[in-house]
Design an enzyme around this catalytic site. Structure first.
Site, PDB file in Angstrom:
ATOM      1  N   PRO A   1       0.828  -1.213   0.000  1.00 38.98           N
ATOM      2  CA  PRO A   1       0.000   0.000   0.000  1.00 38.98           C
ATOM      3  C   PRO A   1       0.861   1.262   0.000  1.00 38.98           C
ATOM      4  O   PRO A   1       1.815   1.374   0.770  1.00 38.98           O
ATOM      5  CB  PRO A   1      -0.792  -0.101   1.310  1.00 38.98           C
ATOM      6  CG  PRO A   1      -0.650  -1.515   1.762  1.00 38.98           C
ATOM      7  CD  PRO A   1       0.631  -2.020   1.190  1.00 38.98           C
ATOM      8  N   GLU A   2       0.540   2.189  -0.896  1.00 38.95           N
ATOM      9  CA  GLU A   2       1.204   3.491  -0.955  1.00 38.95           C
ATOM     10  C   GLU A   2       0.174   4.557  -0.591  1.00 38.95           C
ATOM     11  O   GLU A   2      -0.931   4.239  -0.165  1.00 38.95           O
ATOM     12  CB  GLU A   2       1.771   3.719  -2.364  1.00 38.95           C
ATOM     13  CG  GLU A   2       2.757   2.635  -2.806  1.00 38.95           C
ATOM     14  CD  GLU A   2       3.324   2.864  -4.202  1.00 38.95           C
ATOM     15  OE1 GLU A   2       3.450   4.034  -4.610  1.00 38.95           O
ATOM     16  OE2 GLU A   2       3.622   1.881  -4.891  1.00 38.95           O
TER      17      GLU A   2
ATOM     18  N   HIS B   1      -3.713 -15.206  10.065  1.00 44.43           N
ATOM     19  CA  HIS B   1      -3.110 -13.880   9.821  1.00 44.43           C
ATOM     20  C   HIS B   1      -3.960 -12.717  10.318  1.00 44.43           C
ATOM     21  O   HIS B   1      -3.617 -11.567  10.086  1.00 44.43           O
ATOM     22  CB  HIS B   1      -2.749 -13.656   8.341  1.00 44.43           C
ATOM     23  CG  HIS B   1      -1.917 -14.751   7.747  1.00 44.43           C
ATOM     24  ND1 HIS B   1      -0.724 -15.155   8.300  1.00 44.43           N
ATOM     25  CD2 HIS B   1      -2.105 -15.524   6.654  1.00 44.43           C
ATOM     26  CE1 HIS B   1      -0.222 -16.138   7.559  1.00 44.43           C
ATOM     27  NE2 HIS B   1      -1.040 -16.376   6.571  1.00 44.43           N
TER      28      HIS B   1
ATOM     29  N   ARG C   1       2.419 -11.264   5.718  1.00 40.24           N
ATOM     30  CA  ARG C   1       3.888 -11.179   5.747  1.00 40.24           C
ATOM     31  C   ARG C   1       4.412 -10.477   6.998  1.00 40.24           C
ATOM     32  O   ARG C   1       5.608 -10.470   7.245  1.00 40.24           O
ATOM     33  CB  ARG C   1       4.404 -10.510   4.467  1.00 40.24           C
ATOM     34  CG  ARG C   1       4.079 -11.379   3.255  1.00 40.24           C
ATOM     35  CD  ARG C   1       4.767 -10.909   2.016  1.00 40.24           C
ATOM     36  NE  ARG C   1       6.217 -10.973   2.121  1.00 40.24           N
ATOM     37  CZ  ARG C   1       7.051 -10.570   1.172  1.00 40.24           C
ATOM     38  NH1 ARG C   1       6.563 -10.072   0.059  1.00 40.24           N
ATOM     39  NH2 ARG C   1       8.345 -10.650   1.336  1.00 40.24           N
TER      40      ARG C   1
ATOM     41  N   ARG D   1      22.787  15.473  -5.657  1.00 37.71           N
ATOM     42  CA  ARG D   1      22.465  14.093  -5.285  1.00 37.71           C
ATOM     43  C   ARG D   1      22.986  13.129  -6.336  1.00 37.71           C
ATOM     44  O   ARG D   1      22.713  13.284  -7.516  1.00 37.71           O
ATOM     45  CB  ARG D   1      20.938  13.938  -5.126  1.00 37.71           C
ATOM     46  CG  ARG D   1      20.357  14.791  -4.010  1.00 37.71           C
ATOM     47  CD  ARG D   1      20.782  14.281  -2.647  1.00 37.71           C
ATOM     48  NE  ARG D   1      20.183  13.009  -2.359  1.00 37.71           N
ATOM     49  CZ  ARG D   1      19.136  12.858  -1.565  1.00 37.71           C
ATOM     50  NH1 ARG D   1      18.597  13.898  -0.961  1.00 37.71           N
ATOM     51  NH2 ARG D   1      18.625  11.667  -1.349  1.00 37.71           N
TER      52      ARG D   1
END
Ligand SMILES: [Zn+2]
Length: 270
Positions: A2-3, A92, A111, A151
């Protein structure tokens, strides 16, 4: 994983349902998450009333009525699902909150890379980190240009660095680089002001569209009501190696950059 759009979708969906509800019980079945669940985690939540759930970066942030804050990071495969009272726990389902309206909020994470914390409000910034939220108004083209000077890293790695910009991950960085016409391997230090303007514009556009579509469900992601998002149907480059670019029909290339799968159109991106 998820973002920002997925976490925002969960927060927007759950916030009106949870605000003002009291937690009447907490069941902890597994404490071994990315950071081990604190021994007093359940004790710190039971009896508390929930404030309005929000989001910062990839964290769900919910104030409690005792001045503490409940923090959730979904890691790779975490789900937070609001459901009815009587249900059988699935494997889970690591943490379950019972609410005073007889519904339950379940944290499920095969996970176990997620994280759940109850913190003093003053500790939240330390855990969440210094990155500017990708939708924050202070994240301007000028800011990105300044942060990219000197950078040695790639444009992609800079955009994915949570200590700089919070909320972006592999899917949305690949997509926004396509929209901005910038190749993922381009050195950050070589981005022009015009590139930064296009990158910030593309970032907002991709994130807004993804939120409007309920996020991207590639494998595990579901919202707070167990519904899939549909933005994956709009992906132009992500996971499309060898397929034709939706803009120019050139085959999309897949490469690995700093250990992550990266996708770009060699004609549309420079
Ligand atoms: Zn193209």
């Amino acid at each position: 994983m998820p973002e920002l759009p997925e976490v925002e979708t969960i927060a927007r969906g759950l916030a009106p349902e949870l605000e003002g509800r009291r937690i009447t019980g907490v069941v902890v079945r597994e404490t071994r998450l990315r950071a081990p669940l604190a021994p007093d985690f359940a004790q710190r939540l039971v009896g508390r009333r929930l404030g309005r759930m929000g989001r910062t970066g990839k964290y769900l942030v919910t104030p409690l009525d005792d001045g503490h804050v409940w923090l959730v990071h979904l890691g790779m495969t975490g789900r937070l699902t609001l459901g009815g009272a009587r249900r059988l726990a699935l494997v889970h389902d690591h943490v379950e909150l019972a609410l005073d309206d007889r519904r339950t909020l379940v944290y499920h994470d095969p996970r176990r890379f997620g994280r759940l914390d109850v913190l003093a409000a003053s500790e939240v910034a330390r855990v969440v980190g210094p990155g500017v939220d990708a939708l924050d108004a202070t994240l301007t083209a000028g800011w990105l240009f300044a942060r990219s000077r000197g950078r040695r890293t790639s444009a992609k790695a800079l955009l994915m660095d949570q200590r700089e910009i919070a909320g972006l991950g592999n899917i949305y960085v690949n997509e926004l680089l396509f929209r901005a016409g910038v190749r993922p391997r381009r050195r950050a230090a070589r981005l022009s002001r015009a590139d930064c303007t296009r990158l910030v514009g593309a970032m907002r556009a991709v994130l807004d569209e993804a939120i409007a579509r309920g996020g991207s469900s590639i494998s595990d992601y579901r919202d707070g009501f167990d519904r899939a998002g549909s933005f994956q149907e709009e992906h132009v480059v992500y996971d499309r190696a060898g397929l034709p670019c939706r803009r120019c029909a050139t085959a999309i290339r897949g490469v690995v950059i700093t250990g992550r799968s990266s996708f770009y159109c060699p004609a549309c991106q420079r």
